[in-house]
Every structure is written in structure tokens, then in C-alpha cells.
Design a protein around this motif. Sequence first.
Motif, PDB file in Angstrom:
ATOM      1  N   VAL A   1      17.350  24.260 -14.596  1.00  0.00           N
ATOM      2  CA  VAL A   1      16.975  24.991 -13.581  1.00  0.00           C
ATOM      3  C   VAL A   1      17.600  24.248 -12.298  1.00  0.00           C
ATOM      4  CG1 VAL A   1      14.675  25.133 -14.721  1.00  0.00           C
ATOM      5  CG2 VAL A   1      15.146  22.935 -13.473  1.00  0.00           C
ATOM      6  N   ALA A   2      17.534  24.975 -10.984  1.00  0.00           N
ATOM      7  CA  ALA A   2      18.055  24.374  -9.830  1.00  0.00           C
ATOM      8  C   ALA A   2      17.035  23.469  -9.306  1.00  0.00           C
ATOM      9  CB  ALA A   2      18.088  25.675  -8.830  1.00  0.00           C
ATOM     10  N   LYS A   3      17.472  22.278  -8.817  1.00  0.00           N
ATOM     11  CA  LYS A   3      16.657  21.279  -8.203  1.00  0.00           C
ATOM     12  C   LYS A   3      16.973  20.711  -6.893  1.00  0.00           C
ATOM     13  CE  LYS A   3      16.787  19.371 -13.159  1.00  0.00           C
ATOM     14  NZ  LYS A   3      18.122  20.147 -13.412  1.00  0.00           N
ATOM     15  N   ILE A   4      16.170  20.739  -5.943  1.00  0.00           N
ATOM     16  CA  ILE A   4      16.283  20.241  -4.700  1.00  0.00           C
ATOM     17  C   ILE A   4      15.632  18.941  -4.502  1.00  0.00           C
ATOM     18  CG2 ILE A   4      15.970  20.592  -2.235  1.00  0.00           C
ATOM     19  CD1 ILE A   4      16.384  23.656  -2.700  1.00  0.00           C
ATOM     20  N   LEU A   5      16.018  17.979  -4.326  1.00  0.00           N
ATOM     21  CA  LEU A   5      15.483  16.694  -4.405  1.00  0.00           C
ATOM     22  C   LEU A   5      15.376  16.071  -3.178  1.00  0.00           C
ATOM     23  CD1 LEU A   5      17.618  15.074  -7.368  1.00  0.00           C
ATOM     24  CD2 LEU A   5      15.485  16.580  -7.385  1.00  0.00           C
ATOM     25  N   ILE A   6      14.381  15.484  -2.483  1.00  0.00           N
ATOM     26  CA  ILE A   6      13.834  14.894  -1.251  1.00  0.00           C
ATOM     27  C   ILE A   6      13.648  13.492  -1.465  1.00  0.00           C
ATOM     28  CG2 ILE A   6      12.504  14.814   0.790  1.00  0.00           C
ATOM     29  CD1 ILE A   6      11.754  17.876  -0.184  1.00  0.00           C
ATOM     30  N   ASN A   7      14.642  12.735  -1.078  1.00  0.00           N
ATOM     31  CA  ASN A   7      14.893  11.344  -0.924  1.00  0.00           C
ATOM     32  C   ASN A   7      14.530  10.721  -2.423  1.00  0.00           C
ATOM     33  OD1 ASN A   7      15.436  10.452   1.848  1.00  0.00           O
ATOM     34  ND2 ASN A   7      13.032  10.794   2.257  1.00  0.00           N
ATOM     35  N   PRO A   8      15.412  11.072  -3.314  1.00  0.00           N
ATOM     36  CA  PRO A   8      15.125  10.938  -4.612  1.00  0.00           C
ATOM     37  C   PRO A   8      15.223   9.418  -5.061  1.00  0.00           C
ATOM     38  CG  PRO A   8      17.002  11.571  -4.593  1.00  0.00           C
ATOM     39  CD  PRO A   8      16.772  11.751  -3.132  1.00  0.00           C
ATOM     40  N   CYS A   9      14.263   8.996  -5.815  1.00  0.00           N
ATOM     41  CA  CYS A   9      14.133   7.348  -6.378  1.00  0.00           C
ATOM     42  C   CYS A   9      14.887   7.575  -7.616  1.00  0.00           C
ATOM     43  CB  CYS A   9      12.659   7.177  -6.640  1.00  0.00           C
ATOM     44  SG  CYS A   9      12.471   5.466  -7.457  1.00  0.00           S
ATOM     45  N   MET A  10      16.191   7.024  -7.703  1.00  0.00           N
ATOM     46  CA  MET A  10      16.976   7.303  -8.796  1.00  0.00           C
ATOM     47  C   MET A  10      16.683   5.996  -9.965  1.00  0.00           C
ATOM     48  SD  MET A  10      20.597   8.999  -7.339  1.00  0.00           S
ATOM     49  CE  MET A  10      21.162   9.559  -8.771  1.00  0.00           C
ATOM     50  N   HIS A  11      16.356   5.099  -9.413  1.00  0.00           N
ATOM     51  CA  HIS A  11      16.073   3.874 -10.418  1.00  0.00           C
ATOM     52  C   HIS A  11      14.469   3.386 -10.325  1.00  0.00           C
ATOM     53  CE1 HIS A  11      20.102   3.301 -11.797  1.00  0.00           C
ATOM     54  NE2 HIS A  11      20.434   3.467 -10.751  1.00  0.00           N
ATOM     55  N   PRO A  12      13.751   4.154 -10.681  1.00  0.00           N
ATOM     56  CA  PRO A  12      12.232   3.676 -10.753  1.00  0.00           C
ATOM     57  C   PRO A  12      12.016   2.304 -11.146  1.00  0.00           C
ATOM     58  CG  PRO A  12      12.479   5.472 -12.257  1.00  0.00           C
ATOM     59  CD  PRO A  12      13.651   5.217 -11.515  1.00  0.00           C
ATOM     60  N   SER A  13      12.718   1.867 -12.253  1.00  0.00           N
ATOM     61  CA  SER A  13      12.437   0.710 -12.839  1.00  0.00           C
ATOM     62  C   SER A  13      12.700  -0.401 -11.975  1.00  0.00           C
ATOM     63  CB  SER A  13      13.324   0.314 -13.959  1.00  0.00           C
ATOM     64  OG  SER A  13      14.802   0.414 -13.762  1.00  0.00           O
ATOM     65  N   VAL A  14      13.358  -0.366 -10.809  1.00  0.00           N
ATOM     66  CA  VAL A  14      13.572  -1.129  -9.970  1.00  0.00           C
ATOM     67  C   VAL A  14      12.724  -1.027  -8.825  1.00  0.00           C
ATOM     68  CG1 VAL A  14      15.371  -2.040  -8.216  1.00  0.00           C
ATOM     69  CG2 VAL A  14      16.058  -1.405 -10.487  1.00  0.00           C
ATOM     70  N   GLU A  15      12.302   0.159  -8.206  1.00  0.00           N
ATOM     71  CA  GLU A  15      12.137   0.482  -7.155  1.00  0.00           C
ATOM     72  C   GLU A  15      10.286   0.566  -7.169  1.00  0.00           C
ATOM     73  OE1 GLU A  15      13.438   0.603  -4.371  1.00  0.00           O
ATOM     74  OE2 GLU A  15      15.552   0.647  -5.099  1.00  0.00           O
TER      75      GLU A  15
END
Length: 260
Positions: free
Chosen positions: A86-100
Motif C-alpha cells: 500500500v502507499a505510505k505517507i509518513l510524518i516525522n517517522p520514528c524508525m528506531h522505536p527501540s531507541v526512541e
Amino acid sequence: MKDLAQQIANKNVLYIHGLNSSAQSRTAKVIKAYLGDKFNVLAETWDLLAPGTAKRINDYVANNNVSLVIASSLGAFYALTITDSVAKILINPCMHPSVEVPKLVKTSDAQVTMFKRLEESVRQNIDAEMRMCTFAGFGDHDELFNYQAEFKRTYGNHMIVVSGEHRLGATSIHKVIESGLAYFESVQSKLNEELITEHYTNLFKGDDFSKWKQQAYDLLNKAYADIGGLLGVPDADALVDDSDMWKIFHRGDTILAVCI
């Protein structure tokens, strides 16, 4: 991907909120107000720290005819776990939740482990189609984290930087969505201009592999020639028997790449 713009217009859009937020958040309301006259915008409240949430979101997308996902922050990470194209539009994505996430809320070791496993799963599922399906917008003064460089390195340059912090204002949200939709329209136009002969075919046990098996076997033998080819796999039939799922990227009847 070839009918993506039409698919978006005719199906549902899902918004996935961020950490400590809900389907009734300000961002959700901004998106619904902006897109509501053209799209059917769905929003659910998810427990983003609970085991199984990624599967529940994947099931929701599959069961509700979702063709575009708009997601913010931690919700954007969950959008990356969606395995459907599916198409995805990401806004300020958190790409490493294990860290953040542990920086923001109390997080158990089990939750950190869960996020690490999901991050690894996302990495393993990235292919040309996933990259093409993913667009992101970043605030130029995000006070929480900034994954612009990693997004560009991983998914490509289909992204935009807008004015704002982690919680974007309405105007910046509109700009991200507008740019994302324009990107997906350009993808469709580009594919149309390039003979739209490149496709993905998924095959599972019990499917008919006869059209592809010898070509895939020869391709993989050539790719692994430096180490002796496909050791332990004597022929194309054995390759079929020893595998559960194939993802074939092909132009017409010619395989360009295959993941087994």
C-alpha cells in the motif's frame, strides 16, 4: 503499482497516530478535514506498546480495503511494518522505536525486544516495491528525533522537509500529504512511460511454478557461481520443493530478481 492513483481514489485511507495519541487527535482531525471530501479516511486507536499491534494493523489494512496509509511518529514505524504494497505517507517517522520510545515513556525490556524484532523484520522486507510505495515528510525543527538521512539512504529521495517541530501544524501536514499524493501520481506516470511491463508475482506452495522455476534456478546458480552455485539444490524442481514462498520481479516473462 500501475493503478495506484486510481486505487487511492477508490479505496480507504488509514491514519495511524503516534505514541500517547489516538484516533481523535488533532492530527487525525486535520487529515480528515483535508481529505474528507475526496477520500474515506479511517482512524483507529491502537496500543502502540502492546505485543501483536503490528499484526493487528496489517490485518486491518487487509480487511478494510486500505490503499493509502498516512501515519505519524511511532505510528509511521508501524506503517513500515505493513507487508502489503500500500502507499505510505509518513510524518516525522520514528524508525528506531527501540531507541526512541524508552526516552519518552517507561518501557519494559520485553517491549524494547519487541521493537528490535519489528525493526529487523522491517529491514528484511525492504525491496524495490516497498521503497517505491513509501514517502515521508520531516519537520525542519523536530525536537524529538530526525531520521531524514536514514530514510533517504533506505527508501530513496521521495521525501520533503517542511516547517515545524515533531508535532506539525496543519499547513505543514497539508503540504506533506499533497507532496506525497503528487509523488504517487508521478510514480504512476513514470511506470506508464516505461512500458508498465515490470510486475511482482508471489507464489506459494501448491501454486504452479512451471513458468518460472527453471529461469529462477539458472538465475540463482549464476548469482552464486563464485561459491559453487546452489549447493545442495540439484535442479529447479528441488528448488521448488525446498521453498515455501517466491517473490518474483519480472518484465514480461523475464525474471529480473527473485526472493525465495
